[in-house]
Write a protein that holds these residues in place. Structure first.
Motif, PDB file in Angstrom:
ATOM      1  N   ARG A 118     -10.414 -11.342  -2.088  1.00 59.14           N
ATOM      2  CA  ARG A 118     -10.825 -10.073  -1.463  1.00 59.14           C
ATOM      3  C   ARG A 118     -11.650  -9.250  -2.442  1.00 59.14           C
ATOM      4  NH1 ARG A 118      -6.081  -6.856   1.061  1.00 59.14           N
ATOM      5  NH2 ARG A 118      -4.717  -7.592  -0.579  1.00 59.14           N
ATOM      6  N   ILE A 164     -12.672  -5.467  -2.910  1.00 60.41           N
ATOM      7  CA  ILE A 164     -12.415  -4.120  -2.386  1.00 60.41           C
ATOM      8  C   ILE A 164     -13.244  -3.122  -3.191  1.00 60.41           C
ATOM      9  CG2 ILE A 164     -10.635  -2.400  -1.878  1.00 60.41           C
ATOM     10  CD1 ILE A 164      -8.646  -4.908  -2.356  1.00 60.41           C
ATOM     11  N   ASN A 185      -4.370  -1.444   0.700  1.00 57.18           N
ATOM     12  CA  ASN A 185      -4.600  -2.881   0.849  1.00 57.18           C
ATOM     13  C   ASN A 185      -3.334  -3.699   0.622  1.00 57.18           C
ATOM     14  OD1 ASN A 185      -7.724  -3.386   1.128  1.00 57.18           O
ATOM     15  ND2 ASN A 185      -7.473  -1.691  -0.306  1.00 57.18           N
ATOM     16  N   ALA A 222     -10.702  -6.334   3.482  1.00 60.09           N
ATOM     17  CA  ALA A 222     -10.626  -5.285   2.452  1.00 60.09           C
ATOM     18  C   ALA A 222     -10.731  -3.902   3.091  1.00 60.09           C
ATOM     19  CB  ALA A 222     -11.771  -5.474   1.461  1.00 60.09           C
ATOM     20  N   ARG A 223      -9.929  -2.974   2.585  1.00 64.78           N
ATOM     21  CA  ARG A 223     -10.074  -1.574   3.015  1.00 64.78           C
ATOM     22  C   ARG A 223     -10.642  -0.809   1.834  1.00 64.78           C
ATOM     23  NH1 ARG A 223      -5.990   0.153   7.410  1.00 64.78           N
ATOM     24  NH2 ARG A 223      -6.945   2.128   6.876  1.00 64.78           N
TER      25      ARG A 223
END
Ligand code: DC
Length: 334
Positions: A2, A4, A33, A98-99
């Motif tokens: 991921r 982010i 996350n 991903a946030r």
């Protein structure tokens, strides 16, 4: 894996501020996350060139990211870029979406992701509330008229027979003040003791009383707390006197909206006449000048342009032109 992304800002380039801002950013990224520290592979920071006194990477170690690889780079100088800004790219194991997290003034960099605030300060009659309402509709965000809150305090004092400059009496009144801001059909309603006073607080005699009561520290403390709480929940445009300087000094978009006294007096005159009030133009002009003086000379959070606020003189601009100007400036910064 991921990837982010995130960013935050500091007010000053000091180790304490950088440590606190980086900790907040990484903790928020981890929380949003559901990221375990051990799943973190590496963190890359890129900082504007005015971040010098402590590398954010060092702050990341101190925040508990002890085993992943840390890199810190300096960004080239870009004209008009957000100053004192720390960007981050976190690489972590896993494949959940991903946030990305953008905090403080950096929230304005990714309005699509985070909550952001637009601060519109200025004297009365400058047109800021009309502009704020239009912006809130066009951007589909909340509008908070903070002047209404001070007006409601003044109305309550008058209902209780309290002199608005008697601070101990006003402080006692605040203990039981039941003031709520509600939204119906997108419009702000101000409720005092459960009653909708949205119209009553617009009465001309409430204006001067609001200006006086708003100079009291106990009143400002309570109103500012309420305003921050509302602004924390969602993106919004706030209008007032101290939004960019005191309520939300980290707001990514700040404007100081003003106009000459005669123009402002004429606008208020037309507004009051349209509501059926009989008003004396000369008295109104004098009242506007006096209110300006009160608001700008009080000791706590006086009316003043924040250093980083864009000045908008609306004396010779239509509402459409002001809204378009502000939208353009917001667009340029995003
Ligand atoms: O914007 P308005 O005219 O409704 O505001 C009424 C008074 O409240 C104004 O004279 C000053 C005060 N005020 C303030 O001190 N801080 C704010 N953020 C908003 C209003």
């Amino acid at each position: 894996m991921r990837a982010i992304r995130g960013a935050t800002t500091v007010q000053q380039d000091t180790p304490e501020e950088i440590r606190a801002a980086v900790k907040e950013l990484l903790e928020t990224i981890a929380e949003e996350n559901a990221l375990a520290l051990e799943s973190c592979i590496s963190i890359l920071f890129s900082n504007t060139e005015d971040i010098r006194s402590l590398y954010p990477a060092k702050a990341a170690r101190e925040a508990g990211f002890s085993s992943c690889a840390l890199f810190s780079a300096q960004e080239p100088v870009i004209d008009g870029a957000l100053p004192l800004c720390i960007r981050v790219l976190v690489l972590a194991e896993g494949d959940a979406p991903a946030r990305h997290v953008y905090l403080r003034a950096a929230a304005g960099l990714r309005k699509d992701l985070g909550k952001y605030a637009i601060a519109l300060d200025g004297p009365s009659g400058s047109g800021k509330s009309t502009v704020a309402k239009r912006l809130s509709r066009e951007l589909d965000i909340l509008y908070l008229d903070t002047g209404a809150m001070y007006r409601a305090c003044a109305l309550k004092a008058s209902q209780c027979g309290i002199d608005v400059s008697d601070e101990p009496a006003v402080a006692a009144m605040l203990q039981t003040l039941d003031l709520r801001i509600e939204y119906r059909g997108g419009a702000q309603h101000t409720l005092l003791d459960g009653q909708d006073v949205s119209e009553a607080i617009r009465r001309p005699e409430v204006s001067m009383a609001a200006s006086k009561i708003s100079a009291l520290g106990c009143v400002r403390k309570k109103m500012v707390e309420m305003q921050r709480e509302i602004a924390k929940q969602q993106s919004c445009v706030l209008d007032g006197r101290d939004i960019g300087t005191a309520v939300l000094p980290d707001a990514p978009f700040k404007f100081f909206v003003t106009a000459s006294v005669p123009v402002r007096a004429k606008r208020r005159f037309d507004e009051l006449c349209a509501k059926g009030y009989t008003v004396d133009y000369a008295a109104l002009e004098k009242e506007i000048e006096e209110r300006d003086r009160n608001d700008a000379s009080r000791a706590i959070s006086p009316l003043r342009r924040a250093e980083d606020a864009v000045l908008v003189d609306t004396s010779e601009m239509s509402i459409e032109e002001v809204v378009a100007f502000i939208r353009r400036r917001i667009q340029e910064k995003v």
